[in-house]
Write an enzyme that holds these catalytic residues in place. Structure first.
Site, PDB file in Angstrom:
ATOM      1  N   LYS A  80       0.821  -1.211   0.000  1.00  0.00           N
ATOM      2  CA  LYS A  80       0.000   0.000   0.000  1.00  0.00           C
ATOM      3  C   LYS A  80       0.856   1.263   0.000  1.00  0.00           C
ATOM      4  O   LYS A  80       0.523   2.244  -0.664  1.00  0.00           O
ATOM      5  CB  LYS A  80      -0.955  -0.019   1.196  1.00  0.00           C
ATOM      6  CG  LYS A  80      -1.990  -1.138   1.130  1.00  0.00           C
ATOM      7  CD  LYS A  80      -3.109  -0.922   2.106  1.00  0.00           C
ATOM      8  CE  LYS A  80      -4.048   0.164   1.646  1.00  0.00           C
ATOM      9  NZ  LYS A  80      -4.724  -0.158   0.385  1.00  0.00           N
ATOM     10  N   ASN A  94       2.560   1.557  -3.510  1.00  0.00           N
ATOM     11  CA  ASN A  94       1.521   1.860  -4.497  1.00  0.00           C
ATOM     12  C   ASN A  94       1.070   3.315  -4.405  1.00  0.00           C
ATOM     13  O   ASN A  94       0.904   4.000  -5.421  1.00  0.00           O
ATOM     14  CB  ASN A  94       0.309   0.952  -4.296  1.00  0.00           C
ATOM     15  CG  ASN A  94       0.537  -0.453  -4.790  1.00  0.00           C
ATOM     16  OD1 ASN A  94       1.490  -0.731  -5.515  1.00  0.00           O
ATOM     17  ND2 ASN A  94      -0.338  -1.361  -4.394  1.00  0.00           N
ATOM     18  N   ASN A 105     -12.553   2.283   3.904  1.00  0.00           N
ATOM     19  CA  ASN A 105     -13.657   1.647   3.199  1.00  0.00           C
ATOM     20  C   ASN A 105     -14.713   1.245   4.226  1.00  0.00           C
ATOM     21  O   ASN A 105     -14.574   1.520   5.425  1.00  0.00           O
ATOM     22  CB  ASN A 105     -13.177   0.465   2.350  1.00  0.00           C
ATOM     23  CG  ASN A 105     -12.566  -0.663   3.173  1.00  0.00           C
ATOM     24  OD1 ASN A 105     -12.838  -0.809   4.374  1.00  0.00           O
ATOM     25  ND2 ASN A 105     -11.753  -1.486   2.529  1.00  0.00           N
ATOM     26  N   LEU A 136     -16.475   3.587  -1.436  1.00  0.00           N
ATOM     27  CA  LEU A 136     -17.600   2.671  -1.609  1.00  0.00           C
ATOM     28  C   LEU A 136     -17.449   1.797  -2.852  1.00  0.00           C
ATOM     29  O   LEU A 136     -18.448   1.294  -3.379  1.00  0.00           O
ATOM     30  CB  LEU A 136     -18.901   3.473  -1.698  1.00  0.00           C
ATOM     31  CG  LEU A 136     -19.197   4.399  -0.514  1.00  0.00           C
ATOM     32  CD1 LEU A 136     -20.358   5.331  -0.842  1.00  0.00           C
ATOM     33  CD2 LEU A 136     -19.494   3.584   0.746  1.00  0.00           C
ATOM     34  N   GLY A 137     -16.219   1.613  -3.329  1.00  0.00           N
ATOM     35  CA  GLY A 137     -15.997   0.773  -4.498  1.00  0.00           C
ATOM     36  C   GLY A 137     -16.702   1.317  -5.718  1.00  0.00           C
ATOM     37  O   GLY A 137     -16.555   2.479  -6.094  1.00  0.00           O
ATOM     38  N   ALA A 138     -17.515   0.464  -6.342  1.00  0.00           N
ATOM     39  CA  ALA A 138     -18.214   0.852  -7.566  1.00  0.00           C
ATOM     40  C   ALA A 138     -19.261   1.932  -7.335  1.00  0.00           C
ATOM     41  O   ALA A 138     -19.768   2.526  -8.293  1.00  0.00           O
ATOM     42  CB  ALA A 138     -18.868  -0.369  -8.196  1.00  0.00           C
ATOM     43  N   THR A 154      -7.338  -4.389  -7.404  1.00  0.00           N
ATOM     44  CA  THR A 154      -6.306  -4.547  -6.366  1.00  0.00           C
ATOM     45  C   THR A 154      -5.751  -3.223  -5.878  1.00  0.00           C
ATOM     46  O   THR A 154      -5.664  -2.973  -4.687  1.00  0.00           O
ATOM     47  CB  THR A 154      -5.155  -5.425  -6.891  1.00  0.00           C
ATOM     48  OG1 THR A 154      -5.667  -6.707  -7.253  1.00  0.00           O
ATOM     49  CG2 THR A 154      -4.077  -5.600  -5.830  1.00  0.00           C
ATOM     50  N   ALA A 155      -5.322  -2.355  -6.771  1.00  0.00           N
ATOM     51  CA  ALA A 155      -4.658  -1.110  -6.376  1.00  0.00           C
ATOM     52  C   ALA A 155      -5.535   0.116  -6.554  1.00  0.00           C
ATOM     53  O   ALA A 155      -5.039   1.241  -6.423  1.00  0.00           O
ATOM     54  CB  ALA A 155      -3.362  -0.940  -7.171  1.00  0.00           C
ATOM     55  N   ALA A 156      -6.824  -0.074  -6.838  1.00  0.00           N
ATOM     56  CA  ALA A 156      -7.687   1.077  -7.088  1.00  0.00           C
ATOM     57  C   ALA A 156      -7.775   1.995  -5.877  1.00  0.00           C
ATOM     58  O   ALA A 156      -7.784   3.222  -6.004  1.00  0.00           O
ATOM     59  CB  ALA A 156      -9.081   0.603  -7.502  1.00  0.00           C
ATOM     60  N   GLY A 157      -7.848   1.412  -4.684  1.00  0.00           N
ATOM     61  CA  GLY A 157      -7.890   2.224  -3.471  1.00  0.00           C
ATOM     62  C   GLY A 157      -6.614   3.008  -3.260  1.00  0.00           C
ATOM     63  O   GLY A 157      -6.642   4.148  -2.773  1.00  0.00           O
ATOM     64  N   ASP A 158      -5.485   2.420  -3.640  1.00  0.00           N
ATOM     65  CA  ASP A 158      -4.209   3.128  -3.504  1.00  0.00           C
ATOM     66  C   ASP A 158      -4.104   4.251  -4.539  1.00  0.00           C
ATOM     67  O   ASP A 158      -3.572   5.326  -4.238  1.00  0.00           O
ATOM     68  CB  ASP A 158      -3.047   2.144  -3.668  1.00  0.00           C
ATOM     69  CG  ASP A 158      -3.015   1.100  -2.568  1.00  0.00           C
ATOM     70  OD1 ASP A 158      -3.466   1.403  -1.445  1.00  0.00           O
ATOM     71  OD2 ASP A 158      -2.550  -0.018  -2.831  1.00  0.00           O
TER      72      ASP A 158
END
Length: 302
Positions: free
Chosen positions: A45, A48, A187, A216-218, A244-248
């Site tokens: 994390k 990234n 999250n 909240l993801g999508a 995988t790395a979208a939050g980062d």
């Protein structure tokens, strides 16, 4: 963007080698599922988010620890190639951190992390403290020792550097750490773990910190602060290949946008575009988008 106008971001966090397997669905406990692809790439994390910030336009420094193994060499090379300053990145004798990641056909994932050298990142030096104090924004996560996160947060607080904590993975937040947080990024699972409530509770989080971003993801993100501002910021529609790395990507871009002086709701909207752009490509650090990629998606849908 000239060097003088680029926000100075320092990321104190983990660096791992990601071992990523892809299958149509994730295995249940005790089950073996035949996969169709495998990728080995630098991640973690901290690394990234540092790469995400650099690619999004920041002057970014990474603080952390890699191992003396071949994984450590590769991790540092990826950071350098992405424009991250690794002058203060430590090398610890032994294994680098490793993450074993499983990704299903819909882009959802399960992850096991073995910290390795990340657990040796303790006792900030005077040089590391100075780097934090001279930056615009400090970003930390929770894949390094808690005492190190607290020491970095205190250095930021003392130097007038804004502090973003991405409280992942979820664990208890010490009261003395909560006092230093300017912006908490969590999250839904992390939010409920922190507050002990069955559902994410923004008022409960705002009782602990002055500003919160709930990812909240999508479904995008929700921003709230103690001034009474609260807004749902929709996601950008893309076909996800790997989250995988979208939050980062989101957190790194958010730090850049805030460091540039954007209003935080506008910063969250731009960070949503970064997370969506990242999810379109498989892999961790390799999928982190450039500023041009973020701006292109943002301009199309904002």
């Amino acid at each position: 963007m000239t060097d003088s106008s680029r926000p100075r971001i320092v990321v104190a966090g983990s660096a791992n080698m990601d071992l990523v397997g892809f299958a149509e669905r994730l295995p249940r406990p005790g089950e073996t599922v035949l996969g169709h692809d495998f990728v080995m790439a630098p991640g973690g994390k901290g690394a990234n988010q540092a790469i995400a910030a650099a690619r999004a336009g920041a002057s970014c420094t990474m603080l952390g620890a890699i191992g003396s193994d071949a994984f450590g060499v590769t991790i540092k090379a990826r950071l350098n190639a992405s424009g991250v300053d690794t002058e203060h990145l430590r090398t610890s004798y032994g294994s680098s951190g490793v993450a074993v990641i499983m990704v299903d056909g819909g882009g959802e994932n399960s992850i096991i992390v073995s910290p390795g050298a990340n657990n040796t990142f303790a006792g900030l030096s005077a040089a590391e403290t100075t780097v934090i104090a001279e930056s615009d924004v400090l970003v930390c996560q929770q894949e390094i020792p808690p005492d190190t996160v607290l020491a970095a947060a205190r250095a930021a607080h003392a130097g007038g550097t804004r502090f973003i904590l991405n409280a992942a993975p979820a664990r208890d937040l010490a009261p003395e750490l909560l006092e230093t947080i300017d912006l908490l990024v969590v999250n839904e699972g992390e939010a409920t773990a922190i507050t002990g409530t069955p559902e994410p509770d923004l008022p409960a989080l705002l009782a602990l910190v002055p500003r919160v971003v709930l990812t909240l993801g999508a479904n995008g993100s929700r921003y709230a602060d103690r001034d009474g501002r609260e807004e749902h910021v929709p996601a950008f529609p893309v076909e996800a290949a790997d989250s995988t790395a979208a939050g980062d990507a989101f957190t790194g871009a958010l730090a850049v946008a805030w460091g540039e002086g954007r209003d935080l709701i506008a910063a969250v909207r731009w960070a949503n575009a970064a997370g969506a752009a990242c999810a379109r490509t498989a892999g961790a650090s390799a999928s982190l988008p450039s500023r041009a990629d973020i701006d292109a998606l943002y301009s199309r849908y904002a």
